[in-house]
Design a protein around this motif. Structure first.
Motif, mmCIF file in Angstrom:
data_model
loop_
_atom_site.group_PDB
_atom_site.id
_atom_site.type_symbol
_atom_site.label_atom_id
_atom_site.label_comp_id
_atom_site.label_asym_id
_atom_site.label_seq_id
_atom_site.Cartn_x
_atom_site.Cartn_y
_atom_site.Cartn_z
ATOM 1 N N TRP A 1 -3.725 3.782 -5.673
ATOM 2 C CA TRP A 1 -3.899 4.508 -4.418
ATOM 3 C C TRP A 1 -4.928 3.803 -3.533
ATOM 4 O O TRP A 1 -4.712 3.626 -2.332
ATOM 5 C CB TRP A 1 -4.320 5.949 -4.719
ATOM 6 C CG TRP A 1 -4.829 6.671 -3.506
ATOM 7 C CD1 TRP A 1 -6.133 6.876 -3.160
ATOM 8 C CD2 TRP A 1 -4.027 7.228 -2.449
ATOM 9 N NE1 TRP A 1 -6.196 7.541 -1.951
ATOM 10 C CE2 TRP A 1 -4.927 7.766 -1.499
ATOM 11 C CE3 TRP A 1 -2.655 7.319 -2.213
ATOM 12 C CZ2 TRP A 1 -4.479 8.400 -0.337
ATOM 13 C CZ3 TRP A 1 -2.218 7.948 -1.055
ATOM 14 C CH2 TRP A 1 -3.123 8.479 -0.132
ATOM 15 N N ASP A 2 -6.064 3.398 -4.140
ATOM 16 C CA ASP A 2 -7.133 2.787 -3.341
ATOM 17 C C ASP A 2 -6.667 1.494 -2.675
ATOM 18 O O ASP A 2 -6.963 1.245 -1.508
ATOM 19 C CB ASP A 2 -8.367 2.493 -4.219
ATOM 20 C CG ASP A 2 -9.108 3.777 -4.544
ATOM 21 O OD1 ASP A 2 -8.879 4.789 -3.843
ATOM 22 O OD2 ASP A 2 -9.891 3.789 -5.510
ATOM 23 N N GLU A 3 -5.918 0.686 -3.438
ATOM 24 C CA GLU A 3 -5.419 -0.572 -2.852
ATOM 25 C C GLU A 3 -4.493 -0.272 -1.674
ATOM 26 O O GLU A 3 -4.543 -0.929 -0.638
ATOM 27 C CB GLU A 3 -4.624 -1.366 -3.900
ATOM 28 C CG GLU A 3 -5.493 -2.081 -4.911
ATOM 29 C CD GLU A 3 -4.679 -2.583 -6.110
ATOM 30 O OE1 GLU A 3 -5.225 -3.362 -6.873
ATOM 31 O OE2 GLU A 3 -3.510 -2.168 -6.275
ATOM 32 N N PHE A 4 -3.646 0.738 -1.852
ATOM 33 C CA PHE A 4 -2.699 1.095 -0.787
ATOM 34 C C PHE A 4 -3.428 1.640 0.443
ATOM 35 O O PHE A 4 -3.261 1.163 1.567
ATOM 36 C CB PHE A 4 -1.699 2.132 -1.337
ATOM 37 C CG PHE A 4 -1.018 2.954 -0.289
ATOM 38 C CD1 PHE A 4 -0.144 2.370 0.615
ATOM 39 C CD2 PHE A 4 -1.247 4.326 -0.191
ATOM 40 C CE1 PHE A 4 0.481 3.133 1.590
ATOM 41 C CE2 PHE A 4 -0.627 5.093 0.781
ATOM 42 C CZ PHE A 4 0.237 4.495 1.684
ATOM 43 N N TRP A 5 -4.281 2.647 0.191
ATOM 44 C CA TRP A 5 -4.905 3.352 1.314
ATOM 45 C C TRP A 5 -5.863 2.431 2.084
ATOM 46 O O TRP A 5 -5.900 2.437 3.313
ATOM 47 C CB TRP A 5 -5.626 4.607 0.794
ATOM 48 C CG TRP A 5 -6.071 5.510 1.889
ATOM 49 C CD1 TRP A 5 -7.347 5.683 2.339
ATOM 50 C CD2 TRP A 5 -5.238 6.358 2.704
ATOM 51 N NE1 TRP A 5 -7.358 6.586 3.378
ATOM 52 C CE2 TRP A 5 -6.082 7.013 3.625
ATOM 53 C CE3 TRP A 5 -3.873 6.627 2.753
ATOM 54 C CZ2 TRP A 5 -5.604 7.917 4.567
ATOM 55 C CZ3 TRP A 5 -3.388 7.523 3.696
ATOM 56 C CH2 TRP A 5 -4.249 8.151 4.579
#
Ligand code: SF4
Length: 333
Positions: free
Chosen positions: A279-283
Motif C-alpha cells: 500500500w505504501d509503495e502505491f500510495w
C-alpha cells in the motif's frame, strides 16, 4: 432516500474525519478484485480479468488487509466473477465486521449456488448486477445466450429474499439510449434499489472498437441526464452533467483504489501503469498531481465515475447551490 441513511452518514463521517486531519486525498472506494477467473468472457472486459487461474486468487487475509490499509468506507468486490471466489462468505463477513459497505458486482449466473442461502442479506451489502442492455444486446455483450434471462430471474429472487439490488450498465459506442431507457423502466418495475450507468472506457488490453470518444460520451450522456430525472440513478446530477460536457472537473484517481492478484494498481481503476506490492509503495509512489491533471493521453476519453464522482464531492464546498442540489437529490431520490 436514494442511498440508505447509514451509508450517507458513514460517507459524511469519513469526509469529516479526513477533513479534520487535513488530508487532501483519501480513498472513498476500494475496488477489490480477489480473482481474475470468470465464467464469462464479455466483449468489453480486459483479457486478464477473465483468463486467470483460480489458484492465483488473492488469499482472504490479503483481501482483508487491503480493506484495512485503504480505510475506504465502501468496498466493491469485483474481479473476475466474485461468486467464483471460494472464500466469498468469509470475505463478506470480514468486511461487514469492519463496518464497511459492500457492492458485490456479479453477472448473477451463480446466485442460486453461491449467494442465496449462503450469504444472508445485510444492510451493508448491495448486489450489483451487470446488465448492458435488454436481452439481445446483453447476451451479445456477454457472448452467451440466456445470461439476460438468468440475471433477471436472480434479481427477482434477490428482491424477494430481501437483498438490496442495483444494476450496473456500461454504455458503449453502439448502445442505443432508447434501449437504456427501456432497461431502466424494466428493472425499475422489478423493484431494484438503484441503477448505475457508466460510459465504457477502453482498457489497455481490450481490442474491440466499441468504446466511446469524449464526444460520443457527451452526446449520449445528454440523453441519460434527461432519463436520470425519471429513474433512481446512482450517479450524481453533477457527474452526469460532467459526462455530458456541461461542466469540468479534475480527476480524483486516488478516490477509487484497486487491489488485484497482481498487487495495488496505479494510477487508477482503468490504467495499470504499474502494480505495487505494498500500500505504501502505491500510495506514496503514484504521481497524483500528474494524474489529477488529465494531461496523459490515456485520460483523453475518460469520464468514469471512479475518477470523477469524488471530484464532484470535493468541489461541493465551492458552491452552496450544488451542495443543496446534492442534498435534495439524495433525500428526495
Ligand atoms: S481521467 Fe480516467 S484514465 Fe485518467 S487517471 Fe482519471 S480515471 Fe484514470
Amino acid at each position: 432516500m436514494r442511498f440508505p441513511v447509514h451509508i450517507t452518514v458513514d460517507m459524511i463521517k469519513h469526509q469529516v474525519r479526513n477533513g479534520l486531519k487535513r488530508q487532501k486525498r483519501y480513498p472513498f472506494v476500494l475496488m477489490l478484485e480477489p480473482l481474475y477467473t470468470c465464467n464469462l468472457a464479455c466483449l468489453g472486459c480486459s483479457t486478464e480479468r477473465h483468463t486467470g487461474k483460480l489458484k492465483d486468487r488473492l488469499p482472504l487475509e490479503k483481501c482483508l488487509q487491503a480493506v484495512d490499509e485503504s480505510q475506504a468506507p465502501a468496498v466493491s468486490i469485483c474481479g473476475g466473477e466474485p461468486t467464483l471466489y471460494p472464500e466469498l462468505p468469509e470475505l463478506i463477513e470480514g468486511i461487514i465486521k469492519r463496518k464497511r459497505h459492500i457492492y458485490l458486482c456479479t453477472n448473477a449466473l451463480l446466485m442460486d449456488e453461491k449467494v442465496f442461502g449462503v450469504i444472508p442479506p445485510h444492510k451493508r451489502m448491495s448486489i450489483n448486477v451487470h446488465l448492458d442492455g435488454m436481452r439481445e444486446t446483453h447476451d451479445y455483450v456477454v457472448d452467451r445466450k440466456g445470461v439476460f434471462d438468468k440475471a433477471i430471474e436472480a434479481i427477482k429472487k434477490a428482491k424477494k429474499l430481501g437483498y438490496h439490488v442495483v444494476t450496473n450498465t456500461t454504455v458503449f459506442k453502439e448502445t442505443k439510449i432508447d434501449e437504456v431507457e427501456e432497461l431502466c423502466e424494466f428493472v425499475s418495475d422489478l423493484g431494484i434499489d438503484g441503477l448505475l450507468i457508466s460510459p465504457g472506457y477502453q482498457y489497455e488490453t481490450v481490442k474491440e472498437d466499441m468504446f466511446l470518444t469524449r464526444q460520443d460520451t457527451e452526446r449520449k450522456f445528454k440523453r441519460i441526464l434527461e432519463i436520470s430525472k425519471k429513474y433512481r440513478l446512482q450517479s450524481t446530477p453533477m457527474f452526469l452533467e460532467f459526462a455530458a460536457g456541461m461542466r469540468d472537473y479534475k480527476c480524483s484517481p486516488w478516490s477509487t483504489v484497486t487491489y488485484t492478484p497482481n498487487g495495488w494498481k496505479g494510477p487508477c481503476y482503468l490504467i495499470g501503469e504499474k502494480f505495487y506490492d505494498t500500500w505504501d509503495e502505491f500510495w506514496n509512489g503514484t504521481d497524483w498531481d500528474y494524474w489529477e491533471s488529465r494531461l496523459d493521453p490515456k485520460c483523453q476519453n475518460c469520464a468514469m465515475h471512479s475518477g470523477f464522482e469524488a471530484s464532484v464531492v470535493k468541489d461541493l464546498g465551492k458552491s452552496p447551490k450544488d451542495m443543496l442540489r446534492m442534498a435534495a437529490w439524495n433525500i428526495f431520490g
